[in-house]
Design a protein around this motif. Sequence first.
Motif, PDB file in Angstrom:
ATOM      1  N   GLU A  26     -10.010  61.865   5.327  1.00  0.00           N
ATOM      2  CA  GLU A  26     -10.460  62.003   3.937  1.00  0.00           C
ATOM      3  C   GLU A  26      -9.527  61.254   2.985  1.00  0.00           C
ATOM      4  N   PHE A  27      -8.235  61.316   3.240  1.00  0.00           N
ATOM      5  CA  PHE A  27      -7.266  60.587   2.423  1.00  0.00           C
ATOM      6  C   PHE A  27      -7.522  59.088   2.496  1.00  0.00           C
ATOM      7  N   MET A  28      -7.746  58.572   3.699  1.00  0.00           N
ATOM      8  CA  MET A  28      -8.008  57.144   3.860  1.00  0.00           C
ATOM      9  C   MET A  28      -9.289  56.737   3.133  1.00  0.00           C
ATOM     10  N   ILE A  29     -10.314  57.562   3.209  1.00  0.00           N
ATOM     11  CA  ILE A  29     -11.578  57.271   2.516  1.00  0.00           C
ATOM     12  C   ILE A  29     -11.343  57.194   1.014  1.00  0.00           C
ATOM     13  N   ARG A  30     -10.608  58.157   0.489  1.00  0.00           N
ATOM     14  CA  ARG A  30     -10.319  58.150  -0.952  1.00  0.00           C
ATOM     15  C   ARG A  30      -9.494  56.928  -1.355  1.00  0.00           C
ATOM     16  N   GLU A  31      -8.496  56.587  -0.567  1.00  0.00           N
ATOM     17  CA  GLU A  31      -7.642  55.435  -0.871  1.00  0.00           C
ATOM     18  C   GLU A  31      -8.437  54.133  -0.868  1.00  0.00           C
ATOM     19  N   LEU A  32      -9.276  53.953   0.147  1.00  0.00           N
ATOM     20  CA  LEU A  32     -10.084  52.733   0.209  1.00  0.00           C
ATOM     21  C   LEU A  32     -11.077  52.676  -0.958  1.00  0.00           C
ATOM     22  N   GLY A  33     -11.687  53.803  -1.274  1.00  0.00           N
ATOM     23  CA  GLY A  33     -12.616  53.850  -2.405  1.00  0.00           C
ATOM     24  C   GLY A  33     -11.931  53.496  -3.713  1.00  0.00           C
ATOM     25  N   GLU A  34     -10.751  54.050  -3.921  1.00  0.00           N
ATOM     26  CA  GLU A  34     -10.002  53.746  -5.146  1.00  0.00           C
ATOM     27  C   GLU A  34      -9.568  52.290  -5.181  1.00  0.00           C
ATOM     28  N   THR A  97      -9.658  31.133  -3.864  1.00  0.00           N
ATOM     29  CA  THR A  97      -9.111  32.463  -4.140  1.00  0.00           C
ATOM     30  C   THR A  97     -10.219  33.490  -4.292  1.00  0.00           C
ATOM     31  N   LEU A  98     -11.258  33.127  -5.030  1.00  0.00           N
ATOM     32  CA  LEU A  98     -12.380  34.040  -5.234  1.00  0.00           C
ATOM     33  C   LEU A  98     -13.072  34.363  -3.918  1.00  0.00           C
ATOM     34  N   HIS A  99     -13.316  33.363  -3.094  1.00  0.00           N
ATOM     35  CA  HIS A  99     -13.989  33.608  -1.810  1.00  0.00           C
ATOM     36  C   HIS A  99     -13.149  34.508  -0.906  1.00  0.00           C
ATOM     37  N   ALA A 100     -11.846  34.306  -0.896  1.00  0.00           N
ATOM     38  CA  ALA A 100     -10.975  35.165  -0.089  1.00  0.00           C
ATOM     39  C   ALA A 100     -11.034  36.604  -0.585  1.00  0.00           C
ATOM     40  N   ALA A 101     -11.036  36.789  -1.892  1.00  0.00           N
ATOM     41  CA  ALA A 101     -11.116  38.137  -2.459  1.00  0.00           C
ATOM     42  C   ALA A 101     -12.461  38.789  -2.131  1.00  0.00           C
ATOM     43  N   GLU A 102     -13.535  38.008  -2.182  1.00  0.00           N
ATOM     44  CA  GLU A 102     -14.860  38.543  -1.845  1.00  0.00           C
ATOM     45  C   GLU A 102     -14.918  38.979  -0.381  1.00  0.00           C
ATOM     46  N   GLU A 103     -14.324  38.182   0.499  1.00  0.00           N
ATOM     47  CA  GLU A 103     -14.314  38.546   1.918  1.00  0.00           C
ATOM     48  C   GLU A 103     -13.475  39.803   2.160  1.00  0.00           C
ATOM     49  N   LEU A 108     -13.143  45.624   3.318  1.00  0.00           N
ATOM     50  CA  LEU A 108     -12.756  46.976   2.895  1.00  0.00           C
ATOM     51  C   LEU A 108     -13.969  47.887   2.782  1.00  0.00           C
ATOM     52  N   ALA A 109     -15.063  47.361   2.251  1.00  0.00           N
ATOM     53  CA  ALA A 109     -16.290  48.163   2.123  1.00  0.00           C
ATOM     54  C   ALA A 109     -16.822  48.552   3.505  1.00  0.00           C
ATOM     55  N   ALA A 110     -16.773  47.622   4.453  1.00  0.00           N
ATOM     56  CA  ALA A 110     -17.223  47.923   5.813  1.00  0.00           C
ATOM     57  C   ALA A 110     -16.326  48.985   6.453  1.00  0.00           C
ATOM     58  N   ARG A 111     -15.029  48.837   6.243  1.00  0.00           N
ATOM     59  CA  ARG A 111     -14.080  49.826   6.787  1.00  0.00           C
ATOM     60  C   ARG A 111     -14.335  51.199   6.175  1.00  0.00           C
ATOM     61  N   LEU A 112     -14.569  51.223   4.876  1.00  0.00           N
ATOM     62  CA  LEU A 112     -14.857  52.481   4.187  1.00  0.00           C
ATOM     63  C   LEU A 112     -16.113  53.126   4.759  1.00  0.00           C
ATOM     64  N   MET A 113     -17.152  52.328   4.952  1.00  0.00           N
ATOM     65  CA  MET A 113     -18.395  52.863   5.495  1.00  0.00           C
ATOM     66  C   MET A 113     -18.173  53.425   6.897  1.00  0.00           C
ATOM     67  N   GLY A 114     -17.390  52.727   7.702  1.00  0.00           N
ATOM     68  CA  GLY A 114     -17.086  53.215   9.041  1.00  0.00           C
ATOM     69  C   GLY A 114     -16.340  54.539   9.009  1.00  0.00           C
ATOM     70  N   LEU A 115     -15.361  54.634   8.129  1.00  0.00           N
ATOM     71  CA  LEU A 115     -14.609  55.889   8.013  1.00  0.00           C
ATOM     72  C   LEU A 115     -15.495  57.025   7.507  1.00  0.00           C
TER      73      LEU A 115
END
Length: 131
Positions: A26-34, A97-103, A108-115
């Motif tokens: 739960e902590f990891m989910i909150r951290e990634l979301g934030e 720089t923008l493309h790297a940030a988008e990736e 991070l969004a995929a990791r969040l969804m997995g968690l």
Amino acid sequence: MSTQDIARMDTGEIVSYEPVTPLELEFMIRELGERLERAVPVMKGLYKARYDAERALIEEKAKAVLRSGKASVTEKRAEADLETMTFRRDVDAAKETLHAAEELQKALAARLMGLQNINKVLGQAYGASPR
């Protein structure tokens, strides 16, 4: 990124970590979301930098074409391209720089969804009600 890798929230470095309790998960989910929420103004700034660089390139290239003493349009454009190469590099750097940030955001969004999915499974396993 493997299933055990996650970015440290304070430094952004990738570390190997696997949560062992629902509370840690739960902590990891909150951290990634934030972290994803905090990235919104940063992404906005990166988009602005990209578009500012593109506008500067367009403006400088047009000025270079107008200043050119070459006879043909093709020669004027070629001369303007050479004269504004620094601006082209600025645009390319901003896009990179923008493309790297988008990736990173996608990862991070995929990791969040997995968690979140793991969290649901754990909740069901422990008999907790789903969110």
